[in-house]
Design a protein around this motif. Sequence first.
Motif, PDB file in Angstrom:
ATOM      1  N   SER A 145       5.369   0.513  -1.025  1.00 36.74           N
ATOM      2  CA  SER A 145       4.363   2.039  -0.562  1.00 36.74           C
ATOM      3  C   SER A 145       4.064   2.542  -1.054  1.00 36.74           C
ATOM      4  O   SER A 145       2.343   3.088  -1.891  1.00 36.74           O
ATOM      5  N   THR A 167       9.266   2.732  -4.714  1.00 35.52           N
ATOM      6  CA  THR A 167       9.515   2.284  -3.248  1.00 35.52           C
ATOM      7  C   THR A 167       8.162   1.246  -3.268  1.00 35.52           C
ATOM      8  O   THR A 167       6.489   1.866  -3.737  1.00 35.52           O
ATOM      9  N   LEU A 186       6.577   9.105   0.954  1.00 31.78           N
ATOM     10  CA  LEU A 186       7.256   8.015   0.746  1.00 31.78           C
ATOM     11  C   LEU A 186       8.415   7.854   0.018  1.00 31.78           C
ATOM     12  O   LEU A 186       8.699   7.148  -0.136  1.00 31.78           O
ATOM     13  N   ILE A 189       1.617   1.883  -4.567  1.00 32.68           N
ATOM     14  CA  ILE A 189       0.456   0.762  -4.156  1.00 32.68           C
ATOM     15  C   ILE A 189      -0.396   2.245  -4.499  1.00 32.68           C
ATOM     16  O   ILE A 189      -1.180   2.333  -4.458  1.00 32.68           O
ATOM     17  N   PHE A 190      -0.568   3.362  -3.389  1.00 32.85           N
ATOM     18  CA  PHE A 190      -0.991   4.623  -3.282  1.00 32.85           C
ATOM     19  C   PHE A 190      -0.613   4.845  -4.950  1.00 32.85           C
ATOM     20  O   PHE A 190      -2.005   5.565  -5.392  1.00 32.85           O
TER      21      PHE A 190
END
Length: 306
Positions: A125, A123, A44, A128-129
């Motif tokens: 994503s 980022t 990511l 959130i991860f």
Amino acid sequence: VEGNKAQRGDAVAGRRWCRLPGTLLLLLAYVGYLLLGSTAFWALEGPAERHSAQQLLQDKWELLGNYTCLKGPALERLIQAYKSGLTLQGNATSLGRWDFVGSFFFSISAITTIGYGNLSPSTVSAQIFCIFFALFGIPLNLILLNRIGHLMLSGVQRCAKRLGEKLHWTCALVTGLLLFLLLPPFLFSVIEGWTYEEGFYYSFVTLSTIGFGDYVIGMNPDLTYPSWYKNLVSVWILFGMAWLALVINLCITLLENSSDLCQCGKKKSKELEQELMDCNKNTSPRPDDVENCSKIGGQEHDNTDI
């Protein structure tokens, strides 16, 4: 009685060592979870880091070509890139913060709650991860640290059995000081170029999960680090935190016992004062006794006159 205590102690130690297979499985699950997180952060954040590096190079050439007319936005991008850890090295940029090894070290710092602050996902994503990764990783880390701490204590107790039961804490403290606080600064001095005091400071700040972020290993762009370096430091962090947790629990126990002793001493002093007061009341003459003594004295005086 002493024999029964020794047998009970051996039984407890034996039960702890019986947990070893379960602890190994938990450790494998822990490592697998870290590898999963490392792969995710690598996938990511890696492309974003490479894009930022290309943009940084482009801004560099724009500034060199137009240095007489410096543009504010380009300069701000250079400053932000430097703050995020990207540095210029000739015609290239220093990457490696979000490669697999760097992602693995970030995963360790996340679920151990050290949080140096010098590196964070950029980022959406990855952010959130990171939330879900830490949500399940922090409890897993705490369980594993508790298991490792008990196994370390059992091992020290077995090794120090011949020295006496009271000395096993001393052995644990001395061994832990050598392995986790006194010897690692020498490694950091050789590889990072820090002084011994700086390495010792970094060791304690890391293992105590304070994590100021003013000293972080593997972040000097002018140095070439061995491939095993961050992995070895990750293992040191895991076992060092387990040892320091034992020391903190020992300090808590000592403080609680000292407070209990103080309360017990105050209680005994109050009981002693009450006993003394009761004793004084019992030995002091009562009014009736004084009146009777005066009557008897008067009768004796009358008899003498007769």
